[in-house]
Design a protein around this motif. Structure first.
Motif, PDB file in Angstrom:
ATOM      1  N   ARG A 528      43.394  41.653  46.344  1.00  0.00           N
ATOM      2  CA  ARG A 528      41.380  41.106  46.380  1.00  0.00           C
ATOM      3  C   ARG A 528      41.541  39.616  46.485  1.00  0.00           C
ATOM      4  O   ARG A 528      42.220  38.964  47.055  1.00  0.00           O
ATOM      5  N   ASP A 532      38.899  36.140  42.920  1.00  0.00           N
ATOM      6  CA  ASP A 532      38.445  36.933  42.364  1.00  0.00           C
ATOM      7  C   ASP A 532      39.577  36.964  41.291  1.00  0.00           C
ATOM      8  O   ASP A 532      39.496  37.485  39.845  1.00  0.00           O
ATOM      9  N   ASP A 535      39.505  34.564  38.870  1.00  0.00           N
ATOM     10  CA  ASP A 535      38.404  35.113  37.454  1.00  0.00           C
ATOM     11  C   ASP A 535      38.665  35.496  36.680  1.00  0.00           C
ATOM     12  O   ASP A 535      37.954  36.090  35.493  1.00  0.00           O
ATOM     13  N   ASP A 536      39.602  37.169  37.646  1.00  0.00           N
ATOM     14  CA  ASP A 536      39.895  38.270  36.516  1.00  0.00           C
ATOM     15  C   ASP A 536      40.832  37.869  35.461  1.00  0.00           C
ATOM     16  O   ASP A 536      40.644  37.882  34.204  1.00  0.00           O
TER      17      ASP A 536
END
Length: 684
Positions: A528, A532, A535-536
């Motif tokens: 990914r 991302d 942020d996850d």
């Protein structure tokens, strides 16, 4: 007279008269039907009526009690049982009379004749209004001291204040703070200028939030000049003001006048929030209950409350100022964004601590298309931690310019930290905390597809392989920075496949994550986008960041493009320099490098190879790397370092490295187990 001799009726009558005319305790004699037979109350306002209008009437018809049913029940109980009732607190005022209610401590005793016939009751009423007011004021002030100042936030402190004084001291309380103070700036000197804006920081009222407000919380405006609010901040004196429909100064502030009329407020106390001649804000207290009227004792209490609150606000202001400075310093210390090179993609997550920690990260280019990845923490909080972080970062960049191995760099960085510790130890008490911290320094080499990592009291990184496997390598860790004792620093070289993700982080991330393996779960899908993944991880963190700065630095590695690097092995022969120039000329033409840069590169190659042939040890190797820069590297097996000389006019040699230093943007020497590499970089 003997002690057992009966007291004459004359003496008894004299004693009764003395009690009714000289006792500080109010007395009422009631018959069995609770009608008044005789009365003596020390509060004149309670017996202003002529005796003929009082005698013979039930006492509940003459006076309004705060709990009339309870008082009657108490008297009836005494008549029935004969057991006296002592010290019941009761509010009293003349029947139907407006104004304040007086508080009495009421005791009731049954009156009996010698044969035992019930005659009525004796009611003793001790005026405890002032005593209870003092008790209530002490209770309110104690509540303010306990509840106000629990946070280091100016607005939160003001909210704590209104919650502590409503409804015990005020039915409506408003706190307005100089807007600059909320931002942590210095408070202005008194008298406060007419144009200085104040922020409505908090409002509280006993009637609920549906009450009409003159201005909402957060509103910023200057106070109208011809009002007691502005005058209180001009001379720093409190004011007790009666409010009514004809109050003239209300016309200067129509919204506030409308709110006052709608609330039914009848009296106001304004108290300045002042400290050492500066003005921080204003406390306004309103009474809407007609039974409660402010007096001078309430002014004294309001000033005490304001003084405690002012200290708490100033502490919060100082913290806000220092926190803002620390964050500003930290933002300037940290790179605006991680450097993204051809072979390394980076992204980061940074959640500053609410108390201002000392966490930081950095990524920067090294010669040979390599990338340095750094993350660490400095002990302490606030501006001291931020400046320590800046010192550590400056030292790392200076040492990295020497092209040291990660373990040697950390060893020298620790020596620098120890020197700073000794300097700080000589400072007066109350100075900065000792310099200690943790650090991880890693160097990714895209040509060899390896990452060399060294730790200084810091947790190891998490490595996510392209197939989704994650691991935490077992790496030896040296002592924290600033420690004079501990094991030596060690570097470990780990092979890194194309597409792997290296995750470096500060220790507080583990404290705020729901589970220790949360980061590994997030990295289970390393394909990914890196942002991302950051942020996850952010969405999974708990909100408590008091442990320190939460920082996560992700780096996805790639191999260096094979067509952008060229390597040749050279013979230890005088013609090696000419051969090297030919190889370089052909390769630069193939890469499309402009002629001016190509000519400079050929000269650099010639000088470096000539030095290696004269002073080095075979085998010799020439390598050109075309990335953001054009790097020329010449390797030989001799570990002796070349030295830049300033040759004299009559000298026939000794100018090689001097020429290289003038032509290249940067140059240096890198050592390895099999010798040394002399390199030079040019900007493309």
């Amino acid at each position: 007279m003997a002690h057992n001799e009966a007291i004459s009726p004359v003496v008894e009558a004299a004693a009764l008269e003395a009690l009714f005319h000289q006792s500080a305790t109010g007395l009422l004699i009631l018959d069995a039907d609770l009608r008044i037979l005789r009365i003596n109350l020390i509060r004149p306002v309670l017996h202003e009526a002529p005796p003929e209008r009082v005698m013979g009437r039930r006492f509940t018809d003459v006076y309004d009690f705060s709990a009339p049913g309870e008082v009657e029940a108490m008297a009836d109980g005494v008549l029935a049982s004969g057991a006296p009732a002592r010290g019941r607190l009761v509010g009293v005022r003349p029947k139907g009379a407006p104004g304040p209610e007086y508080l009495f401590s009421v005791s009731v005793s049954r009156l009996e004749s010698p044969p035992g016939r019930i005659l009525g009751v004796l009611v003793e009423m001790l005026d405890v209004t002032e005593r209870e007011k003092v008790t209530d004021r002490l209770r309110v002030f104690g509540s303010v001291r306990r509840r106000v100042g629990q946070t280091l936030d100016v607005v939160a402190t003001c909210q704590e204040l209104v919650q502590a004084v409503v409804p015990d001291l005020a039915d409506i309380a408003v706190v307005e703070v100089v807007d600059a103070v909320v931002r942590g700036e210095d408070a202005p000197l008194s008298p406060l200028g007419r144009e200085v804006p104040l922020r409505r920081a908090a409002i509280g009222h006993s009637g609920g939030e549906e009450q009409i407000q003159a201005h909402p919380v957060g509103d910023v405006r200057a106070l109208p000049f011809t009002t007691p609010y502005a005058q209180t901040l001009a001379d720093l004196k409190p004011r007790l003001v009666a409010l009514g429909p004809d109050t003239p100064w209300l016309a200067a502030d129509p919204p506030r006048a409308e709110a006052i009329r709608a609330s039914g407020a009848h009296s106001l106390i304004t108290a300045p929030l002042t400290l050492r001649g500066t003005v921080l804000g204003l406390l306004s207290l309103y009474r809407t209950d007609q039974a409660d009227v402010y007096d001078n004792g309430d002014i004294i209490l309001a000033l005490a409350v304001a003084a405690h609150t002012t200290l708490s606000i100033d502490n919060a202001r100082r913290y806000t100022r220092e926190h803002t400075i620390a964050l500003t310093v930290q933002r300037h210390v940290l790179p605006p964004r991680p450097a993204t090179r051809t072979t390394v993609e980076t992204a980061r997550l940074c959640v500053p601590s609410v108390v201002g920690g000392g966490g930081g990260y950095d990524t920067f280019a090294l010669p040979g298309a390599r990338t340095a990845l750094v993350i660490g923490e400095a002990a302490g909080q606030g501006i001291h931690a931020a400046t320590t972080l800046g010192q550590i970062r400056t030292a790392i960049h200076s040492l990295a310019a020497l092209d040291l191995e990660p373990d040697e760099l950390l060893a020298r960085l620790n020596d620098t930290a120890i020197s700073l510790v000794q300097e700080r130890a000589a400072l007066p008490p109350g100075g900065p905390l000792p310099l200690t911290g943790s650090c991880v320094y890693a160097v990714y080499d895209p040509l060899a597809q390896t990452c060399t990592i060294a730790l200084a009291g810091h947790p190891p990184p998490v490595i996510a392989h392209p197939d989704g496997r994650t691991e935490i390598p077992h790496l030896p860790s040296g002592p924290p920075l600033g420690s004079a004792e501990g094991p030596p620093f060690a570097a470990t070289t780990i092979p890194v496949a194309d597409g792997s993700v290296l995750a470096f982080y500060t220790a507080p991330l583990l404290h705020t994550a729901p589970a220790p393996d949360t980061l590994q779960r997030v990295l289970a899908r390393p394909d990914r986008p890196l942002q991302d993944l950051c942020d996850d991880m952010l969405y999974r963190l708990r909100t408590d960041t008091r442990q320190g700065d939460v920082i996560l630095l992700l780096a996805r590695t790639h191999a260096f493009p094979a067509d952008q690097v060229a390597t040749w092995h050279l013979d230890q022969h005088p013609k090696a320099a000419a051969t090297a120039r030919t190889h370089a000329q052909n390769q630069l033409a193939h890469w499309g490098v402009v002629e001016e840069t190509a000519c400079t590169t050929e000269m650099i190659v010639s000088e470096l190879v000539t030095n290696a042939v004269r002073y080095g040890t075979p085998p010799l190797r020439l390598q050109l790397i075309k990335d953001c820069t054009l790097t020329c590297e010449v390797h030989d097996a001799n570990s002796l370092a070349p030295r830049l000389r300033h040759a004299k006019t009559v000298d026939e040699g000794g100018r090689g490295l001097f020429i290289v230093a003038q032509l290249a943007q940067n140059w240096g020497v890198r050592y390895s187990l099999d010798g040394k590499t002399v390199w030079a970089e040019q900007i493309l």
